[in-house]
Design an enzyme around this catalytic site. Structure first.
Site, mmCIF file in Angstrom:
data_model
loop_
_atom_site.group_PDB
_atom_site.id
_atom_site.type_symbol
_atom_site.label_atom_id
_atom_site.label_comp_id
_atom_site.label_asym_id
_atom_site.label_seq_id
_atom_site.Cartn_x
_atom_site.Cartn_y
_atom_site.Cartn_z
ATOM 1 N N GLY A 175 -9.708 3.014 -9.799
ATOM 2 C CA GLY A 175 -8.997 3.981 -10.627
ATOM 3 C C GLY A 175 -8.528 3.506 -11.985
ATOM 4 O O GLY A 175 -8.306 4.306 -12.883
ATOM 5 N N ARG B 28 -13.258 11.223 -11.832
ATOM 6 C CA ARG B 28 -12.840 10.001 -12.540
ATOM 7 C C ARG B 28 -13.228 10.040 -14.015
ATOM 8 O O ARG B 28 -12.625 9.394 -14.858
ATOM 9 C CB ARG B 28 -13.493 8.757 -11.921
ATOM 10 N N GLU C 5 -2.696 -1.093 -12.810
ATOM 11 C CA GLU C 5 -2.880 -0.061 -11.787
ATOM 12 C C GLU C 5 -3.021 1.304 -12.440
ATOM 13 O O GLU C 5 -2.447 1.555 -13.497
ATOM 14 C CB GLU C 5 -1.655 -0.024 -10.863
ATOM 15 N N ASP C 6 -3.741 2.197 -11.782
ATOM 16 C CA ASP C 6 -3.850 3.562 -12.279
ATOM 17 C C ASP C 6 -2.572 4.347 -12.002
ATOM 18 O O ASP C 6 -2.030 5.021 -12.870
ATOM 19 C CB ASP C 6 -5.071 4.273 -11.661
ATOM 20 N N ASP D 13 2.179 5.502 -6.327
ATOM 21 C CA ASP D 13 2.585 6.711 -5.614
ATOM 22 C C ASP D 13 3.692 6.302 -4.623
ATOM 23 O O ASP D 13 4.866 6.262 -4.983
ATOM 24 C CB ASP D 13 1.324 7.270 -4.941
ATOM 25 N N ASP E 294 -9.475 9.970 -8.857
ATOM 26 C CA ASP E 294 -10.482 10.828 -8.231
ATOM 27 C C ASP E 294 -9.941 11.715 -7.123
ATOM 28 O O ASP E 294 -8.885 11.456 -6.543
ATOM 29 C CB ASP E 294 -11.579 9.955 -7.616
HETATM 30 P P1 IMP Z 1 0.318 4.110 -3.135
HETATM 31 O O1 IMP Z 1 -0.025 2.941 -2.263
HETATM 32 O O2 IMP Z 1 0.845 5.260 -2.299
HETATM 33 O O3 IMP Z 1 1.252 3.763 -4.269
HETATM 34 O O4 IMP Z 1 -1.027 4.697 -3.693
HETATM 35 C C1 IMP Z 1 -1.743 4.115 -4.690
HETATM 36 C C2 IMP Z 1 -3.195 4.575 -4.703
HETATM 37 O O5 IMP Z 1 -3.370 5.896 -4.152
HETATM 38 C C3 IMP Z 1 -3.679 4.669 -6.132
HETATM 39 O O6 IMP Z 1 -4.206 3.435 -6.588
HETATM 40 C C4 IMP Z 1 -4.710 5.780 -6.067
HETATM 41 O O7 IMP Z 1 -5.968 5.242 -5.723
HETATM 42 C C5 IMP Z 1 -4.239 6.671 -4.943
HETATM 43 N N1 IMP Z 1 -3.479 7.853 -5.445
HETATM 44 C C6 IMP Z 1 -2.153 8.075 -5.372
HETATM 45 N N2 IMP Z 1 -1.812 9.262 -5.912
HETATM 46 C C7 IMP Z 1 -2.977 9.816 -6.349
HETATM 47 C C8 IMP Z 1 -3.286 11.066 -7.009
HETATM 48 O O8 IMP Z 1 -2.438 11.926 -7.316
HETATM 49 N N3 IMP Z 1 -4.609 11.274 -7.297
HETATM 50 C C9 IMP Z 1 -5.593 10.379 -7.000
HETATM 51 N N4 IMP Z 1 -5.336 9.207 -6.369
HETATM 52 C C10 IMP Z 1 -4.037 8.924 -6.054
#
Ligand code: IMP
Length: 178
Positions: free
Chosen positions: A48, A168, A102-103, A106, A162
């Site tokens: 991402g 993407r 990081e993209d 969340d 994505d």
């Molecule tokens: P976390 O571990 O919950 O912080 O999630 C991180 C990963 O989840 C990111 O690197 C993304 O690949 C994916 N992600 C989280 N939110 C989104 C979203 O709204 N759209 C697409 N991918 C997401």
């Protein structure tokens, strides 16, 4: 394009490219000051982050390097729950300043695990830069050194992110239409 359809879902334009690039400008400006003389190794966490990494690197004026890593689909259990193994960071990073790119952060789980794994490789410092942050979704205590933008807790695509592999390539960010 104010709406796009990807697979079974509709998405509407929410953050135009111009706004995203202004946010990248600010992150780069801060890094150019903070990381002066540190010769950082930027570590782009694929998939991402590729657009963010590209736009950011074009704006950095300090000497720096970039490396690309992936998180494996393997999941084990660690202190923070599901752990994905970091693959591709093969250089010696001992004593280096590492900046993880990081993209999006969340829940924060991915970045916490990634930072833990990088720290085990003996760097001098590990900093985190994320293009996007969902403060309402992140209940964990995550130290984010650079944040492009805070966004609402909605599912988004574009600018590297994505939906099931698609979207993407979109230069703007789109939010799912419920
Ligand atoms: P976390 O571990 O919950 O912080 O999630 C991180 C990963 O989840 C990111 O690197 C993304 O690949 C994916 N992600 C989280 N939110 C989104 C979203 O709204 N759209 C697409 N991918 C997401």
């Amino acid at each position: 394009m104010s709406r796009v359809k990807l697979l079974d879902r509709e998405f509407e334009l929410s953050i135009p490219e111009e706004t995203l690039l202004k946010a990248v400008d600010k992150v780069a400006e801060k890094m150019n000051k903070d990381l002066e003389g540190k010769n950082p190794l930027m570590v782009c966490v694929l998939n991402g982050s590729f657009m963010f990494a590209s736009d950011l690197m074009k704006r950095l004026t300090i000497p720096c390097e970039i490396s690309f890593v992936k998180l494996s689909s393997y999941s084990g259990t660690g202190s923070t729950g599901k752990v994905k193994e970091l693959i591709g960071l093969n250089e010696d990073i001992s004593g280096r300043t590492i900046v993880l790119l990081e993209d999006i952060v969340d829940t924060g789980l991915t970045i916490i695990n990634t930072v833990e794994q990088v720290k085990q490789m003996g760097p001098a410092d590990v900093k985190v830069a994320t293009m996007l942050f969902k403060p309402d979704a992140c209940k964990r205590d995550v130290k984010l050194d650079y944040v492009g933008m805070d966004i609402p807790n909605d599912f988004i695509v574009g600018y590297g992110l994505d939906y099931d592999g698609y979207g993407r390539n979109l230069k703007d960010i789109y939010t799912v239409v419920e």
